[in-house]
Design a protein around this motif. Structure first.
Motif, PDB file in Angstrom:
ATOM      1  N   VAL A  10     -10.990   0.184   4.660  1.00  0.00           N
ATOM      2  CA  VAL A  10     -10.118  -0.100   3.509  1.00  0.00           C
ATOM      3  C   VAL A  10     -10.944  -0.489   2.297  1.00  0.00           C
ATOM      4  CG1 VAL A  10      -8.268  -1.593   2.647  1.00  0.00           C
ATOM      5  CG2 VAL A  10      -8.194  -0.770   5.004  1.00  0.00           C
ATOM      6  N   ARG A  11     -11.965  -1.302   2.519  1.00  0.00           N
ATOM      7  CA  ARG A  11     -12.798  -1.797   1.424  1.00  0.00           C
ATOM      8  C   ARG A  11     -13.533  -0.685   0.696  1.00  0.00           C
ATOM      9  NH1 ARG A  11     -17.203  -4.604   4.187  1.00  0.00           N
ATOM     10  NH2 ARG A  11     -18.049  -2.487   4.257  1.00  0.00           N
ATOM     11  N   ASP A  12     -13.999   0.294   1.427  1.00  0.00           N
ATOM     12  CA  ASP A  12     -14.931   1.273   0.870  1.00  0.00           C
ATOM     13  C   ASP A  12     -14.287   2.584   0.464  1.00  0.00           C
ATOM     14  OD1 ASP A  12     -16.865  -0.600   1.386  1.00  0.00           O
ATOM     15  OD2 ASP A  12     -17.602   0.359   3.208  1.00  0.00           O
ATOM     16  N   ASN A  13     -12.952   2.640   0.428  1.00  0.00           N
ATOM     17  CA  ASN A  13     -12.285   3.911   0.137  1.00  0.00           C
ATOM     18  C   ASN A  13     -11.024   3.701  -0.689  1.00  0.00           C
ATOM     19  OD1 ASN A  13     -13.682   6.123   1.962  1.00  0.00           O
ATOM     20  ND2 ASN A  13     -13.503   4.275   3.223  1.00  0.00           N
ATOM     21  N   LEU A  14     -10.542   4.783  -1.288  1.00  0.00           N
ATOM     22  CA  LEU A  14      -9.201   4.868  -1.861  1.00  0.00           C
ATOM     23  C   LEU A  14      -8.456   5.901  -1.038  1.00  0.00           C
ATOM     24  CD1 LEU A  14      -9.702   4.878  -5.751  1.00  0.00           C
ATOM     25  CD2 LEU A  14      -8.687   3.092  -4.346  1.00  0.00           C
ATOM     26  N   LEU A  15      -7.642   5.444  -0.113  1.00  0.00           N
ATOM     27  CA  LEU A  15      -7.012   6.326   0.859  1.00  0.00           C
ATOM     28  C   LEU A  15      -5.562   6.601   0.501  1.00  0.00           C
ATOM     29  CD1 LEU A  15      -8.494   4.707   4.079  1.00  0.00           C
ATOM     30  CD2 LEU A  15      -9.176   6.877   3.019  1.00  0.00           C
ATOM     31  N   PRO A  16      -4.976   7.667   1.033  1.00  0.00           N
ATOM     32  CA  PRO A  16      -3.553   7.918   0.819  1.00  0.00           C
ATOM     33  C   PRO A  16      -2.731   6.694   1.229  1.00  0.00           C
ATOM     34  CG  PRO A  16      -4.586   9.826   1.828  1.00  0.00           C
ATOM     35  CD  PRO A  16      -5.620   8.745   1.825  1.00  0.00           C
ATOM     36  N   PRO A  17      -1.674   6.384   0.491  1.00  0.00           N
ATOM     37  CA  PRO A  17      -0.894   5.172   0.763  1.00  0.00           C
ATOM     38  C   PRO A  17      -0.442   5.034   2.213  1.00  0.00           C
ATOM     39  CG  PRO A  17      -0.244   6.104  -1.339  1.00  0.00           C
ATOM     40  CD  PRO A  17      -1.195   7.077  -0.722  1.00  0.00           C
ATOM     41  N   ALA A  18       0.008   6.114   2.826  1.00  0.00           N
ATOM     42  CA  ALA A  18       0.496   6.024   4.202  1.00  0.00           C
ATOM     43  C   ALA A  18      -0.620   5.665   5.175  1.00  0.00           C
ATOM     44  CB  ALA A  18       1.148   7.342   4.612  1.00  0.00           C
ATOM     45  N   VAL A  19      -1.838   6.158   4.918  1.00  0.00           N
ATOM     46  CA  VAL A  19      -2.967   5.856   5.794  1.00  0.00           C
ATOM     47  C   VAL A  19      -3.390   4.403   5.629  1.00  0.00           C
ATOM     48  CG1 VAL A  19      -5.385   6.377   6.300  1.00  0.00           C
ATOM     49  CG2 VAL A  19      -3.770   8.235   5.850  1.00  0.00           C
ATOM     50  N   ALA A  42       0.831  -1.206   0.000  1.00  0.00           N
ATOM     51  CA  ALA A  42       0.000   0.000   0.000  1.00  0.00           C
ATOM     52  C   ALA A  42       0.866   1.256   0.000  1.00  0.00           C
ATOM     53  CB  ALA A  42      -0.920  -0.009   1.217  1.00  0.00           C
ATOM     54  N   ALA A  43       1.947   1.230   0.766  1.00  0.00           N
ATOM     55  CA  ALA A  43       2.806   2.411   0.878  1.00  0.00           C
ATOM     56  C   ALA A  43       3.495   2.750  -0.430  1.00  0.00           C
ATOM     57  CB  ALA A  43       3.850   2.188   1.978  1.00  0.00           C
ATOM     58  N   LYS A  44       3.642   1.763  -1.325  1.00  0.00           N
ATOM     59  CA  LYS A  44       4.374   1.968  -2.575  1.00  0.00           C
ATOM     60  C   LYS A  44       3.473   2.348  -3.748  1.00  0.00           C
ATOM     61  CE  LYS A  44       7.942  -1.383  -1.291  1.00  0.00           C
ATOM     62  NZ  LYS A  44       8.499  -2.739  -1.546  1.00  0.00           N
ATOM     63  N   ARG A  45       2.167   2.282  -3.562  1.00  0.00           N
ATOM     64  CA  ARG A  45       1.282   2.543  -4.687  1.00  0.00           C
ATOM     65  C   ARG A  45       1.223   4.031  -5.015  1.00  0.00           C
ATOM     66  NH1 ARG A  45      -2.315  -1.337  -1.944  1.00  0.00           N
ATOM     67  NH2 ARG A  45      -1.813  -3.352  -2.862  1.00  0.00           N
ATOM     68  N   ARG A  46       1.115   4.304  -6.315  1.00  0.00           N
ATOM     69  CA  ARG A  46       0.981   5.696  -6.743  1.00  0.00           C
ATOM     70  C   ARG A  46      -0.414   6.213  -6.417  1.00  0.00           C
ATOM     71  NH1 ARG A  46       3.064   5.243 -12.817  1.00  0.00           N
ATOM     72  NH2 ARG A  46       2.187   3.155 -12.548  1.00  0.00           N
ATOM     73  N   PHE A  47      -0.502   7.473  -6.083  1.00  0.00           N
ATOM     74  CA  PHE A  47      -1.774   8.014  -5.618  1.00  0.00           C
ATOM     75  C   PHE A  47      -1.795   9.511  -5.838  1.00  0.00           C
ATOM     76  CE2 PHE A  47      -4.380   9.913  -2.216  1.00  0.00           C
ATOM     77  CZ  PHE A  47      -5.559   9.213  -2.389  1.00  0.00           C
ATOM     78  N   THR A  48      -2.910  10.003  -6.350  1.00  0.00           N
ATOM     79  CA  THR A  48      -3.140  11.437  -6.463  1.00  0.00           C
ATOM     80  C   THR A  48      -4.327  11.785  -5.576  1.00  0.00           C
ATOM     81  OG1 THR A  48      -2.323  11.492  -8.739  1.00  0.00           O
ATOM     82  CG2 THR A  48      -3.688  13.347  -8.007  1.00  0.00           C
ATOM     83  N   ARG A  49      -4.135  12.669  -4.632  1.00  0.00           N
ATOM     84  CA  ARG A  49      -5.212  12.995  -3.707  1.00  0.00           C
ATOM     85  C   ARG A  49      -6.364  13.646  -4.461  1.00  0.00           C
ATOM     86  NH1 ARG A  49      -4.566  13.474   1.996  1.00  0.00           N
ATOM     87  NH2 ARG A  49      -6.412  14.377   3.001  1.00  0.00           N
ATOM     88  N   PRO A  50      -7.588  13.160  -4.275  1.00  0.00           N
ATOM     89  CA  PRO A  50      -8.722  13.732  -5.020  1.00  0.00           C
ATOM     90  C   PRO A  50      -9.062  15.140  -4.556  1.00  0.00           C
ATOM     91  CG  PRO A  50      -9.483  12.116  -3.417  1.00  0.00           C
ATOM     92  CD  PRO A  50      -7.989  12.029  -3.436  1.00  0.00           C
ATOM     93  N   ARG A  51      -9.667  15.900  -5.460  1.00  0.00           N
ATOM     94  CA  ARG A  51     -10.119  17.246  -5.133  1.00  0.00           C
ATOM     95  C   ARG A  51     -11.447  17.180  -4.372  1.00  0.00           C
ATOM     96  NH1 ARG A  51      -9.664  17.463 -10.682  1.00  0.00           N
ATOM     97  NH2 ARG A  51     -11.917  17.870 -10.756  1.00  0.00           N
ATOM     98  N   PRO A  52     -11.785  18.195  -3.600  1.00  0.00           N
ATOM     99  CA  PRO A  52     -13.061  18.183  -2.865  1.00  0.00           C
ATOM    100  C   PRO A  52     -14.278  18.099  -3.770  1.00  0.00           C
ATOM    101  CG  PRO A  52     -11.584  19.836  -1.956  1.00  0.00           C
ATOM    102  CD  PRO A  52     -10.934  19.338  -3.221  1.00  0.00           C
TER     103      PRO A  52
END
Length: 335
Positions: free
Chosen positions: A228-237, A111-121
């Motif tokens: 975890v199941r219901d979200n796409l969270l920042p890798p560190a979280v 999870a910590a290594k996956r690429r991720f772009t934080r979504p906009r509000p």
């Protein structure tokens, strides 16, 4: 592998008492899973926390799923729609984990290594799940019948709106009208530290679970799974949430317990109430959460509104596959 052998694999390593009843029930499960048409999402049940019922966390997208392909879509990175989630991330171990702590450590590292772009509000999280579960009172399964549904929901990142299909039409509601647990901003801003995350979860479920540490750990297990199941969270979280699971009592590894549509899975599990094993299903190559399952590991009698239910050891109570999770710009979009 014939249908019964496939469903034996779905049933895990526990012995099943009677071949004829197993064949009927699990063949019905497979048939429903393969043939069920897409249906509008039902009104969701609240995932938190006293409403977890008989210790199977109902998905925040109302009921849903059957065995089938998985697509988890992030805002960047490789994506396929052929039942894969992209290439194995570099640095993941080739050897199978020896225990639950090791498996959860691998999941946290991945999870910590996956690429991720934080979504906009102003964006939305689209989540699709497919679930097969019992039709009887309380959802308990003696030997069938089963039913399968696909659940689809869009939740605004700012936490203000929820959109679902109703009577074939996409309808948007204020989020206060739907109970989906915590809003995205709260979860995305959890501290990226396992001890702090676990303390936060324990605070949310305090007093639930019979007032014992074992009961609270059971609720914490289903709560973290649902988050975890219901979200796409920042890798560190997400990484911290996986490591927090490893700090709960009674969490075990069920290696090669499940075969989803021909694909193996690793299960990290916890036994609830002495008879029901809740399993988080991880892809053995990517260590991403791909679904969940609940299996009776002991004979159990429970009371329902219309009488008692005798549940036999080895009976699948619920099977869920997370089909899609993607950030989109508007409700109704799926990519």
């Amino acid at each position: 592998m014939d249908d019964l052998q496939i469903l034996r694999a779905l049933g895990g390593p526990d012995p099943v008492p009677e071949l004829d009843s197993e064949a009927r029930a699990r063949t019905a499960l497979l048939a429903l899973a393969q043939a069920a048409p897409a249906m509008p999402a039902r009104a969701a049940r609240r995932t938190r926390w006293a409403r977890l019922g008989w210790r199977i966390a109902v998905p925040a997208v109302a009921a849903a799923v059957a065995v089938g392909g998985l697509v988890v879509v992030e805002t960047s990175g490789p994506v396929t729609r052929d039942g894969q989630v992209g290439p194995v991330l570099p640095g993941l171990p080739a050897a199978r984990p020896a225990n639950a702590a090791e498996a959860l450590g691998y999941a946290a590292d991945a999870a910590a290594k996956r690429r991720f772009t934080r979504p906009r509000p102003d964006q939305w999280l689209y989540l699709e799940t497919r679930t097969t579960s019992g039709k009887g009172p309380g959802g308990f399964v003696e030997s069938g019948p089963y039913e399968s549904h696909t659940g689809r929901v869009w939740r605004s990142i700012d936490g203000k709106q929820v959109a679902i299909y109703k009577d074939g039409k996409l309808v948007t509601h204020p989020s206060a009208m739907m109970s989906f647990g915590f809003d995205y901003a709260t979860l995305a801003n959890l501290p990226p530290d396992p001890d702090a995350v676990l303390a936060w979860v324990r605070d949310q479920v305090g007093g639930v679970g019979g007032g014992t540490r074992d009961g609270e750990d059971g609720i914490a297990f289903t709560t973290i799974n649902a988050i975890v199941r219901d979200n796409l969270l920042p890798p560190a979280v997400e990484s911290a949430l996986f490591r927090a699971l490893g700090k709960l009592s009674g969490v075990t590894l069920v290696p090669d317990a499940v075969n989803l549509d021909g694909r193996p899975a690793i299960a990290v599990a916890r036994v609830q109430d002495g008879w029901l094993r809740d399993e988080m299903l991880l892809d053995p190559e990517t260590y991403r959460l791909i679904g969940e399952r609940a299996v009776a590991i002991a004979d159990h009698t429970t009371n329902a509104l219309d009488g008692s239910r005798r549940i036999r050891k080895g009976t699948i109570q619920r099977l869920l596959v997370r089909n899609a999770a993607v950030i989109v710009d508007a409700p109704g979009q799926t990519s």
